[in-house]
Scaffold this active site. Sequence first.
Site, PDB file in Angstrom:
ATOM      1  N   LEU A   1       0.780  -1.316   0.220  1.00  0.00           N
ATOM      2  CA  LEU A   1       0.048   0.491   0.189  1.00  0.00           C
ATOM      3  C   LEU A   1       0.388   1.461   0.150  1.00  0.00           C
ATOM      4  O   LEU A   1       0.129   2.037   0.173  1.00  0.00           O
ATOM      5  CB  LEU A   1      -1.240   0.149   1.372  1.00  0.00           C
ATOM      6  CG  LEU A   1      -1.593  -1.256   1.809  1.00  0.00           C
ATOM      7  CD1 LEU A   1      -2.569  -1.275   2.634  1.00  0.00           C
ATOM      8  CD2 LEU A   1      -2.510  -1.712   0.527  1.00  0.00           C
TER       9      LEU A   1
ATOM     10  N   TYR B   1       2.566   9.357 -11.677  1.00  0.00           N
ATOM     11  CA  TYR B   1       1.275   8.138  -9.757  1.00  0.00           C
ATOM     12  C   TYR B   1       0.757   6.795 -10.689  1.00  0.00           C
ATOM     13  O   TYR B   1       1.626   5.857 -10.707  1.00  0.00           O
ATOM     14  CB  TYR B   1       0.777   8.876  -9.198  1.00  0.00           C
ATOM     15  CG  TYR B   1       0.157   8.357  -8.495  1.00  0.00           C
ATOM     16  CD1 TYR B   1       0.243   7.680  -7.539  1.00  0.00           C
ATOM     17  CD2 TYR B   1      -1.627   8.558  -8.451  1.00  0.00           C
ATOM     18  CE1 TYR B   1      -0.672   7.029  -6.751  1.00  0.00           C
ATOM     19  CE2 TYR B   1      -2.872   7.334  -7.841  1.00  0.00           C
ATOM     20  CZ  TYR B   1      -2.030   6.860  -6.429  1.00  0.00           C
ATOM     21  OH  TYR B   1      -2.630   6.438  -6.049  1.00  0.00           O
TER      22      TYR B   1
END
Length: 328
Positions: free
Chosen positions: A92, A164
């Site tokens: 994560l 990203y």
Amino acid sequence: MLQELVESLKIYREYVEGKKFLVTGGAGFIGSWVCDAIISLGGSVICVDNLSTGNHSNIKHLLDSPNFTFINGNVEDLNPDDFKGVDYVLHLASMADPHEYQKYPISTMLSNSMGTLKTLQIAELNSATYLLASTSEVYGDPLEHPQNEEHWGNVNPIGPRACYDESKRFAEALTMSFHREKNLDIRIARIFNTYGPRLMDGRVVPKFIKQLLNNEPLTIYGNGTQTRSFCYITDLVEGLFHLLFRGKPGVYNLGNPDERSILEVVDELKRITGMNPEITFHPLPQDDPTKRRPDITKAREELGFEPKVDFSEGLRRTFEWFRNEVMK
Ligand code: UDP
């Protein structure tokens, strides 16, 4: 709130109890809720976080637990040989706030590329099940609406969000490659906008709440007609557990399809707080997606995933948390 979450996850106690989880980004917003749930269900956690956007306060209540180990470091620097006996790897760790990742594009790309490689290698060495936290950003400014898992996305590969979007797309491709070539048991969660207690960065919900509590104007980018679909944190974490224990190797959208324009977010905040803030309008950031809404049919049908906390209730809880815990 944690009690409520743990109650709905207790069906998975037998899979969690006595098992060892590596959680990268475990001090972050979603990661720390995941760590809480694992510990409450009797599992043990090795939490890796460099605290760049994660926050020590999210995990300080876990540090005394014999089942919780914290490693302060970059996920891309991990040595896979140091992680023996891990049953599950949940990756994560990544900046996710557009302001943050655009300020640190290289670190963002490293956690999602090298960091994904290292964590996949750890899973491979231990024959562990691997879960990648991916993102709705892989759809970019989507050409289909709502977005289902078949949509390949519409991403600018050299724009300000590329660090990203493209590194998450690479992470998905690498994860699928480990599944195809090495038969690793993998899950990919495409996480849509999520909010709730512990999200304190520049994302729109916490930012507007902080502005409200500081009596500052709410800053709307563009004309505010762009949409997002907001999922409350406990629903999302429930979805991640369903995916881990009921899912099949592959990709699943996780989020709440309740789509709102940014203007509607403002209206809802005004309604639940009774406040009447000044509104200022600012230029829309480059490549800001115009709309975003998950099609969660696959997660509903295969995982029994169903978000439960509606937007006004979630906003109320988040606002109260900020008022009582952050701004006190
Ligand atoms: N937004 C806004 N004002 C702000 C911050 C964000 O109007 O002060 C808008 C932003 O332009 C975007 C949406 O809110 O359309 C969600 O932005 P956020 O940064 O939360 O995450 P994103 O979904 O873009 O990754």
